[in-house]
Motif scaffolding. Structure first.
Motif, short mmCIF file in Angstrom:
data_model
loop_
_atom_site.label_atom_id
_atom_site.label_comp_id
_atom_site.label_asym_id
_atom_site.label_seq_id
_atom_site.Cartn_x
_atom_site.Cartn_y
_atom_site.Cartn_z
N GLU A 121 39.28 39.67 36.23
CA GLU A 121 40.46 40.42 35.80
C GLU A 121 41.57 39.52 35.29
O GLU A 121 42.19 39.80 34.27
CB GLU A 121 40.96 41.26 36.98
CG GLU A 121 42.18 42.12 36.64
CD GLU A 121 42.61 43.01 37.79
OE1 GLU A 121 43.80 43.34 37.86
OE2 GLU A 121 41.74 43.38 38.61
N GLU A 122 41.81 38.41 35.99
CA GLU A 122 42.90 37.52 35.55
C GLU A 122 42.59 36.89 34.20
O GLU A 122 43.49 36.66 33.38
CB GLU A 122 43.13 36.43 36.60
CG GLU A 122 41.93 35.52 36.85
CD GLU A 122 42.23 34.47 37.91
OE1 GLU A 122 43.16 33.67 37.68
OE2 GLU A 122 41.55 34.46 38.94
N HIS A 123 41.31 36.63 33.94
CA HIS A 123 40.93 36.05 32.65
C HIS A 123 41.01 37.09 31.53
O HIS A 123 41.34 36.76 30.40
CB HIS A 123 39.52 35.49 32.74
CG HIS A 123 39.39 34.34 33.67
ND1 HIS A 123 38.18 33.94 34.21
CD2 HIS A 123 40.33 33.49 34.17
CE1 HIS A 123 38.38 32.89 35.00
NE2 HIS A 123 39.67 32.61 35.00
N GLU A 124 40.73 38.33 31.86
CA GLU A 124 40.87 39.39 30.88
C GLU A 124 42.32 39.56 30.47
O GLU A 124 42.63 39.77 29.29
CB GLU A 124 40.33 40.71 31.44
CG GLU A 124 40.40 41.86 30.45
CD GLU A 124 39.84 43.16 31.00
OE1 GLU A 124 40.13 44.23 30.44
OE2 GLU A 124 39.09 43.11 32.01
N VAL A 125 43.22 39.43 31.43
CA VAL A 125 44.65 39.57 31.14
C VAL A 125 45.17 38.38 30.34
O VAL A 125 45.92 38.53 29.37
CB VAL A 125 45.44 39.74 32.45
CG1 VAL A 125 46.95 39.71 32.17
CG2 VAL A 125 45.07 41.04 33.14
#
Length: 460
Positions: free
Chosen positions: A425-429
């Protein structure tokens, strides 16, 4: 592939016309240099569609994931080519081993059996060239699927998915649709038993990619902020450039499927041009009426929708019919792309709304708009042909849609369980490009005096 009609009224692709030449004729009399030159050029045009699609898709995503989107297309180009050479062509065009469902996977392993000219027995072009031309169809079909999972997919998992998908989904469907019976060879069931008319892949390419994209989008889930945040294309210049390259390459895709430099190829060229233009106008008309603006993204999307619809029908329609088909696809697809908000699936770049729906419009539309004056030589319902061909087109579209959706969904679930399809999720953001590829598309904020290559901890 283009279509003729046999004695029983079944539609057959054009390369059966080459069977008119006696198989006992010298090889040099069966290989036509003009046809070969045209198919070489057409193959190069289809290859050009891959970077065209990469730019088209790359411009449509947000700037933090543009390189990843482009890499998904180039990755598909690489892995599908390898898989096709090893086993894909055999599965699609080998002698049938399952009642019209699948070709012999070992018959043309590595294309070794096609190295000698003596392998040519039924075409006016080298069979190895035909194999590569068809392989590039597989490439663009697989690459199309990636648009539905933009901004959130693991690159490695995508490569594994598309490799398995080529074997399990695309090659069997290509066998059903494109592989024709000829002396000493049994082909696929939809083309030879049902009598499907599909010149260049409304089912095998468009519906197959769209249904596969829908299944994969449902497996991977929605993007963070989907339906709540604006996720606008970051570079419409890239989108328009990519769309132009796609249209240019599409002439090789469609007219090349005649496999000859002849009147059929010329008619297909014209109908392809007409449908792309009418598709753009149809989409723009809907935008103008609905939103008050005619956008560049709408023009590009409508053009693609028109080309999608004409892909199966380009040998079946008159130029006027192509204008009607293209305009209908532009209008219907412009309305269909909003279905993802209604049903809650996140098809990032509208693969479902354009390619699946457009493929259905084009495939089913043959049963309505086909005219016997066109090279395929059949009449649709509106030309007095009755509902027989319409029924065949509907059946084929439904079968391919269901098979591609179910099989792709199963492959996606397995890959997700084994590797994980979705990035953290953090990489998607933060953005996939920097995390996955250690690169960014636009280096706009370099500090003065920074040496080239020192970013991200790398040195000269």
């Amino acid at each position: 592939m283009t279509s003729l009609t046999d004695a029983a009224g079944a539609s057959l692709p054009s390369f059966t016309a080459h069977l008119a030449a006696p198989l006992s004729a010298p090889l040099t009399s069966r290989i036509d240099t003009g046809d070969t030159a045209w198919l070489l050029a057409a193959s190069a045009l289809v290859l050009l569609m891959a970077p065209g699609l990469a730019l088209f898709y790359g411009g449509m995503v947000r700037s933090k994931s543009v390189l990843n989107m482009i890499m998904m297309t180039f990755g598909a180009l690489a892995v599908i080519t390898v898989v096709w050479v090893l086993v894909g062509y055999s599965l699609a065009f080998g002698d049938d081993v399952g009642g019209g469902l699948l070709g012999d996977p070992l018959q043309h392993l590595g294309l070794q059996s096609l190295m000698k000219p003596s392998a040519d027995t039924w075409l006016s072009v080298p069979v190895i060239l035909f194999a590569v031309f068809q392989g590039l169809f597989a490439v663009i079909t697989g690459a199309l699927v990636s648009g539905a999972i933009a901004d959130r997919a693991r690159f490695g998992a995508w490569i594994v998915f598309v490799a398995v998908w080529t074997v399990v989904v695309y090659a069997p469907v290509a066998h059903w649709v494109f592989d024709l019976d000829h002396p000493g060879h049994s082909g696929g069931w939809l083309a030879n038993k049902v009598g499907l008319v599909d010149f260049a892949g409304g089912t095998a390419v468009e519906i197959c990619s769209g249904a596969s994209a829908l299944a994969l989008a449902m497996v991977i889930g929605t993007r963070i902020g989907f339906g709540k945040e604006a996720m606008r294309p970051h570079n419409l210049t890239l989108v328009m450039l990519g769309a132009g390259l796609l249209w240019f390459g599409w002439f090789g895709f469609n007219a090349g499927s005649a496999l000859k430099a002849d009147h059929t190829a010329a008619v297909v060229f014209v109908t392809t041009l007409c449908a792309g233009a009418a598709g753009a106008l149809g989409w723009l008309g809907i935008e103008r009426l609905r939103d008050g603006h005619a956008t560049s993204l709408g023009a590009a999307s409508g053009m693609v929708a028109g080309l999608v619809a004409i892909t199966p029908s380009c040998s079946s329609l008159s130029p006027l019919g192509a204008l009607v088909m293209g305009a209908a696809a532009g209008v219907i697809c412009a309305l269909a792309v909003g279905l993802k908000y209604t049903f809650g699936y996140d098809d990032s770049l509208d693969v479902v709304g354009v390619h699946m729906i457009g493929g259905i419009v084009g495939t089913v539309g043959i049963g309505l708009l086909a005219t016997a004056a066109a090279p395929a030589g059949i009449d649709g319902l509106f030309y007095g042909g009755g509902v027989d061909q319409l029924g065949k087109q509907v059946l084929a579209a439904a079968v391919v849609l269901v098979y591609a959706f179910v099989a792709s969904g199963i492959i996606g679930l397995v890959v997700d369980r084994l590797m994980g399809l979705r990035i953290d999720e953090e990489h998607e953001v933060s953005g996939i490009d920097l995390v996955v590829h250690a690169e960014t598309a636009y280096d706009l904020h370099a500090t003065a005096g920074t040496r080239t290559g020192t970013l991200l901890g790398h040195r000269d």
